[in-house]
Design a protein around this motif. Structure first.
Motif, PDB file in Angstrom:
ATOM      1  N   LEU A   1       3.116  -3.581  -4.645  1.00 38.44           N
ATOM      2  CA  LEU A   1       3.008  -4.197  -5.969  1.00 38.44           C
ATOM      3  C   LEU A   1       3.783  -3.392  -7.011  1.00 38.44           C
ATOM      4  CD1 LEU A   1      -0.780  -5.152  -5.998  1.00 38.44           C
ATOM      5  CD2 LEU A   1       1.154  -6.733  -5.999  1.00 38.44           C
ATOM      6  N   GLU A   2       3.684  -2.084  -6.906  1.00 39.60           N
ATOM      7  CA  GLU A   2       4.337  -1.239  -7.914  1.00 39.60           C
ATOM      8  C   GLU A   2       5.859  -1.308  -7.795  1.00 39.60           C
ATOM      9  OE1 GLU A   2       2.768   0.248 -10.386  1.00 39.60           O
ATOM     10  OE2 GLU A   2       4.581   1.158 -11.199  1.00 39.60           O
ATOM     11  N   GLU A   3       6.372  -1.297  -6.578  1.00 42.52           N
ATOM     12  CA  GLU A   3       7.826  -1.241  -6.375  1.00 42.52           C
ATOM     13  C   GLU A   3       8.487  -2.611  -6.521  1.00 42.52           C
ATOM     14  OE1 GLU A   3       9.721   1.638  -5.869  1.00 42.52           O
ATOM     15  OE2 GLU A   3       7.822   2.457  -6.557  1.00 42.52           O
ATOM     16  N   ASN A   4       7.728  -3.674  -6.242  1.00 42.95           N
ATOM     17  CA  ASN A   4       8.203  -5.045  -6.457  1.00 42.95           C
ATOM     18  C   ASN A   4       9.572  -5.297  -5.817  1.00 42.95           C
ATOM     19  OD1 ASN A   4       7.788  -7.591  -7.500  1.00 42.95           O
ATOM     20  ND2 ASN A   4       8.925  -7.152  -9.380  1.00 42.95           N
ATOM     21  N   ARG A   5       9.723  -4.912  -4.564  1.00 43.05           N
ATOM     22  CA  ARG A   5      11.008  -5.054  -3.867  1.00 43.05           C
ATOM     23  C   ARG A   5      11.111  -6.429  -3.215  1.00 43.05           C
ATOM     24  NH1 ARG A   5      15.129  -1.548  -4.858  1.00 43.05           N
ATOM     25  NH2 ARG A   5      14.230   0.429  -5.478  1.00 43.05           N
ATOM     26  N   ASP A   6      12.362  -6.820  -2.909  1.00 40.45           N
ATOM     27  CA  ASP A   6      12.609  -8.139  -2.343  1.00 40.45           C
ATOM     28  C   ASP A   6      12.466  -8.067  -0.821  1.00 40.45           C
ATOM     29  OD1 ASP A   6      13.345 -10.743  -2.044  1.00 40.45           O
ATOM     30  OD2 ASP A   6      15.496 -10.358  -2.231  1.00 40.45           O
TER      31      ASP A   6
ATOM     32  N   ARG B   1       3.415   0.208 -13.507  1.00 45.33           N
ATOM     33  CA  ARG B   1       3.559  -1.247 -13.569  1.00 45.33           C
ATOM     34  C   ARG B   1       2.200  -1.930 -13.418  1.00 45.33           C
ATOM     35  NH1 ARG B   1       7.228  -5.470 -11.740  1.00 45.33           N
ATOM     36  NH2 ARG B   1       8.851  -3.953 -11.365  1.00 45.33           N
TER      37      ARG B   1
ATOM     38  N   GLN C   1       0.073  -3.809 -16.507  1.00 46.95           N
ATOM     39  CA  GLN C   1      -0.297  -5.227 -16.384  1.00 46.95           C
ATOM     40  C   GLN C   1      -1.816  -5.400 -16.501  1.00 46.95           C
ATOM     41  OE1 GLN C   1       1.048  -7.207 -12.817  1.00 46.95           O
ATOM     42  NE2 GLN C   1      -0.176  -9.008 -13.269  1.00 46.95           N
TER      43      GLN C   1
END
Ligand code: AMP
Length: 219
Positions: free
Chosen positions: A78-83, A119, A123
């Motif tokens: 969730l923190e890194e939000n990578r594809d 992040r 949120q």
């Protein structure tokens, strides 16, 4: 593409749980793999290569395709939000992400929150309608309220021992966390047979969702 599956493994506390799960799923991973300090480890018995990564970097290696798949905590994901594709909830390394503070905490004028997860924390507090200043730290987050850097912290709690030993209390749980199997988008297509076979084998041995959520979480 070679037939070897490149796996970004999280170094540290999650590694042993991940390799145990792989073995339970029938993969032949020699025991000496667990103790080596090598960072790239060939595991021909399992048709794999392990890339021993800092957990926070696992999604990066997978997104860029230098690893086909990886094992990583939902917190990092969730923190890194990578594809990347999230394929499976492995149910290991259960813990929760919580707001933590000193027992006598009361809302002050200037609220500062220290965390490794800016992040997720930002949120959360935004959704709560709380105005806070989020300060990013890289480790020993529990120090921050003890020495006055921040009023509260957002961090992971497993047994609660770290909190108790530092005179802190868990105020609110934000998220339940477990490790996930992730895949590179291209690898998932090109090595679909192998990745799917691994998922099927893992699915036979991972705890059911009920067991995962009931888990061994203690305050
Ligand atoms: P505990 O004392 O068992 O509650 O563990 C809390 C400490 O371990 C905190 O410093 C957490 O950041 C860390 N921790 C607990 N569970 C995990 C996990 N699954 N992944 C990474 N760090 C964790």
């Amino acid at each position: 593409m070679s037939d070897i599956l490149k796996v970004a493994m999280p170094k540290g506390r999650i590694y042993k749980k991940a390799s145990k799960l792989f073995r339970e799923a029938g993969l032949d991973i020699p025991v000496d793999v667990d103790d080596t300090r090598k960072l790239v480890i060939e595991v021909p018995e399992a048709g794999m290569e392990f890339i021993m990564a800092k957990p926070v970097d696992v999604p990066t290696y997978v997104e860029y395709g230098v690893a086909d798949i990886g094992i990583v905590g939902k917190d990092v994901l969730l923190e890194e939000n990578r594809d990347v594709y999230e394929l499976l909830n492995l149910g290991i390394a259960q813990c929760r992400m919580s707001v933590i503070g000193l027992p006598d905490w009361t809302p002050g004028i200037q609220q500062r929150v220290a965390t490794k997860y800016p992040r997720i924390a930002s949120q959360y507090f935004r959704e709560q309608g709380q105005q806070v200043e989020v300060i990013k730290l890289n480790g020993s987050i529990e120090l921050a309220p003890l020495i006055g850097l921040a009023d509260r912290i957002v961090d992971l709690v497993e047994t609660g021992q770290t909190l108790r030993e530092n005179g802190l209390v868990e105020m609110t749980g934000i998220l339940d966390i477990t490790s996930r199997l992730i895949a590179n988008r291209v690898s998932y297509r090109m090595k679909n047979g192998r990745i799917q076979a691994l998922c099927d084998a893992l699915q036979q041995v991972i705890p059911s969702p009920n067991e995962i959520s009931a888990g061994n979480l203690q305050g």
